[in-house]
Structure formats: structure tokens, C-alpha cells
Design a protein around this motif. Sequence first.
Motif, PDB file in Angstrom:
ATOM      1  N   UNK A 241     -23.189 -21.725   0.081  1.00 55.50           N
ATOM      2  CA  UNK A 241     -22.645 -20.497   0.668  1.00 55.50           C
ATOM      3  C   UNK A 241     -21.353 -20.803   1.419  1.00 55.50           C
ATOM      4  N   UNK A 242     -20.200 -20.504   0.815  1.00 58.53           N
ATOM      5  CA  UNK A 242     -18.918 -20.838   1.447  1.00 58.53           C
ATOM      6  C   UNK A 242     -18.508 -19.855   2.538  1.00 58.53           C
ATOM      7  N   UNK A 243     -19.426 -19.601   3.458  1.00 57.34           N
ATOM      8  CA  UNK A 243     -19.167 -18.685   4.572  1.00 57.34           C
ATOM      9  C   UNK A 243     -19.579 -19.400   5.856  1.00 57.34           C
TER      10      UNK A 243
ATOM     11  N   UNK B  70      -8.928 -20.680   3.055  1.00 56.91           N
ATOM     12  CA  UNK B  70     -10.113 -20.564   3.903  1.00 56.91           C
ATOM     13  C   UNK B  70     -11.407 -20.848   3.144  1.00 56.91           C
ATOM     14  N   UNK B  71     -11.324 -21.090   1.834  1.00 55.40           N
ATOM     15  CA  UNK B  71     -12.498 -21.391   1.027  1.00 55.40           C
ATOM     16  C   UNK B  71     -12.434 -22.799   0.431  1.00 55.40           C
ATOM     17  N   UNK B  72     -11.246 -23.261   0.088  1.00 58.86           N
ATOM     18  CA  UNK B  72     -11.098 -24.555  -0.594  1.00 58.86           C
ATOM     19  C   UNK B  72     -11.709 -25.721   0.185  1.00 58.86           C
TER      20      UNK B  72
ATOM     21  N   UNK C 139     -14.563 -28.293  -1.383  1.00 54.78           N
ATOM     22  CA  UNK C 139     -14.227 -29.707  -1.554  1.00 54.78           C
ATOM     23  C   UNK C 139     -15.174 -30.608  -0.768  1.00 54.78           C
ATOM     24  N   UNK C 140     -15.596 -30.166   0.411  1.00 52.08           N
ATOM     25  CA  UNK C 140     -16.373 -31.058   1.273  1.00 52.08           C
ATOM     26  C   UNK C 140     -17.880 -30.841   1.203  1.00 52.08           C
ATOM     27  N   UNK C 141     -18.339 -29.625   0.832  1.00 50.62           N
ATOM     28  CA  UNK C 141     -19.766 -29.329   0.980  1.00 50.62           C
ATOM     29  C   UNK C 141     -20.449 -28.775  -0.270  1.00 50.62           C
TER      30      UNK C 141
END
Length: 384
Positions: A144-146, A210-212, A216-218
Motif C-alpha cells: 500500500x503506497x500510502x 511522492x510514490x516512487x 523502490x524501497x518497500x
Amino acid sequence: MRTISIRSPELAELTACRSIAALCVVVSHLHALGFISVTSVHHYLDGGRPAVSFFFVLSGFILNHNYCLSVSRTGRLRDYAIARFARLYPTILIALLVALPTVIQLYASDDRAELLSLYALKDNYSLWLSLSALAQLFVVTGWLPVASLNQPWNGPAWSLSCEFFFYAAFPFIQPLVRGLDTKRLLLLCLLGWLIQGLWIVSVHIFLPSNRAPFIISQFPLTHLFEFLVGIIAGTISARLSPRQFPRCLQWALVVGLVILCTVTATWSFDSLPRYYFHTPGYAALIVLLARYSGARLLTPLRAPLLQQLGHSSYALYMLHIPILSLALVFYGRDTLGWFWIPTLLCLSYVAHYLIAEPLRRTLVDWSRSRTTQVDREHTFERGK
């Protein structure tokens, strides 16, 4: 037909490395939260992200080592799934319980500064805290990228989304890897590394800023290669004879240096995280320690204290942020300083050996008793 699980002996040197990697994460977060000031160390450790990648490579290697004959589509997947669930989930629940007082205090006091700083929340606190709790319980925060969903309660739990995904994929990946010869495995390893790099660069270029960083990390798919290279490294290592191993290691070092020099000369580091370049080195280090396990030179890594800390390193990783957040909210940053490290080590030791490990054994024993009962029922039905 069921396949019998044959577990290999524990590799003590790799257990010790787990404690070192977990400490790298803890030191980075102690600095990030303001309990200590080690800017250069924090920068060198890159916030602990390379250490988490080490865990992913190690996870693939250890699963391949422990379940060398047991996991396949027709094998005892239920036993495997229960064992993996029992290994991880009790500590997830412990971490949520430790985080609960902090969540209640921040919500009740309406401390907007800390809610934003610790949990990335700006408004609708009850909604986001509830949704985040569900995401934590279902171990999906890494998908979840939030920030409002993956930061509250226990931020580091994103890596558990990766681990559960890897565990689910392992029974399908392992037979495919084992079916390839060594040359094809090395080619697959190189190809996978390049594809991961291309994916990261593409995300950096095409996704919003704000999403990249999150992807990339998670994001679990981003880290799948790290788990895969652990499986490949374990498979190749098991195949090599004592005479073949030194020559293979020499070639791996040469190829690795050529790749690193080429990348350094032609590719911008701005688009690629540090863990990307560390992954091949992690695989090589893990293989070396495993192949020479028991050697006199590695005796310090087999020290009983390091072994105990290695076994409790998962608890340390999962509990340190909830504990530090609790201290931050109720007591402030001016507490303990560097003494947080032995404090966190002791607390994680207690949580692992007195709570998580007994729960794990209970779940595994329950699973075995259920399996035995089902087998007896099937035998009875066939005999009627």
C-alpha cells in the motif's frame, strides 16, 4: 503422496549475522528519531535499508537450506505454511500491542505534530489508524503506497509483507530453480539483477515523486530478486564440490568487479538505491559463511551470546520502533541515548524467548496434532 521434510543443521555464523543486520537498522532509527546523533553512520547505513535487503537474501538462502526436499506443489504445504506463519505472526501481534498505548495517547491528546511526525497523519485520524491496524493485521502494508496506511502502528512491518509474499512464492520458485543447471542459474541471477535495476530506474522516471520512493524501497515485487538470488546462491553452493568452489568464487569475484566498475562508470547512482549494489555481495558473503561454517576463523560468530541475539533479532527488528515511539510520546527524546541499544536487546530477548517462541511452538504442535488426527481419520475411512 506426501514429501517428508528434511531440515538441515543450523548455520550458526549466519544466525550471528542476523543480529548485526538488525543492529544496523536500530542504530539508523535511533538517529532518525533523535535519540542519538550519528549523521555519518546513518548516511553510511542508508537508513537501514541495505540491512533489510540482506535479510531478504538470507531468507531465500535459509529456506532453500532448511527445506531442501520438502516444499513442492504436491508436498506438505500445510505444514510449511503453519511453520512460516508461526515464525512471524506472534511477534507482529506483540508489536501491535506495544504500539497500542502510543496510538491511544496520540489520538486522545490530538498531538498533531507527533501524529504527522511518527505516523504521517494530517487528518481523519480515527479512519486512518483503523485502516492501518487492519493492514498491519493482514500484513499488507508493503503493498500500500500510502504513508497514512503503512506508517502508523509499526512502520518496519512493511518488510513482513515482502516476507509473506516470498514464503508464498517459495514452493513454486524452488522447483524451477532446482531444475536449471549451474550455468543457467548464473545467467538467471545476472538477468534478474539487471531486471531489478531496470524496474527501479523505470519507477524513478515514470512514477510521481511522492510514490516512487515507496515502490523502490518497500514494494514486495521490487525486492523479489533479493529473495530469488538467495535461493539461487544456496542451490549453486550445494552443488559445488570442495574442489570446484574456489574456482567458482574467483570467477564470481572477477565478474562482480567488472559489473561494478561498468555500472560505476556509466550509470547514475541517483536512480538506484544503495541496496541494489549490495545484493550480489550479500549473496557471496552468505555462501562463504555457509561453506566454511565451523571453521576456526569464524569461531567468534558462534559465540553463545551472538547466537541468542541472532535468534531474537526478528523481535528486535519488529519491536524497536513501537518501543521507541512509546518512549518518545510519554517521556521525550532525552532518555537513555546509547543505552537504548542494550535496553532494546534485552526487551527483544524477553519478547522472543518468553512470548513469541512459546507461541510458535504451540502453533506448530497444534498443526502436527491436527495432521496426525486427519491421517488417522483417513486411515479409518479407508479401512471401513
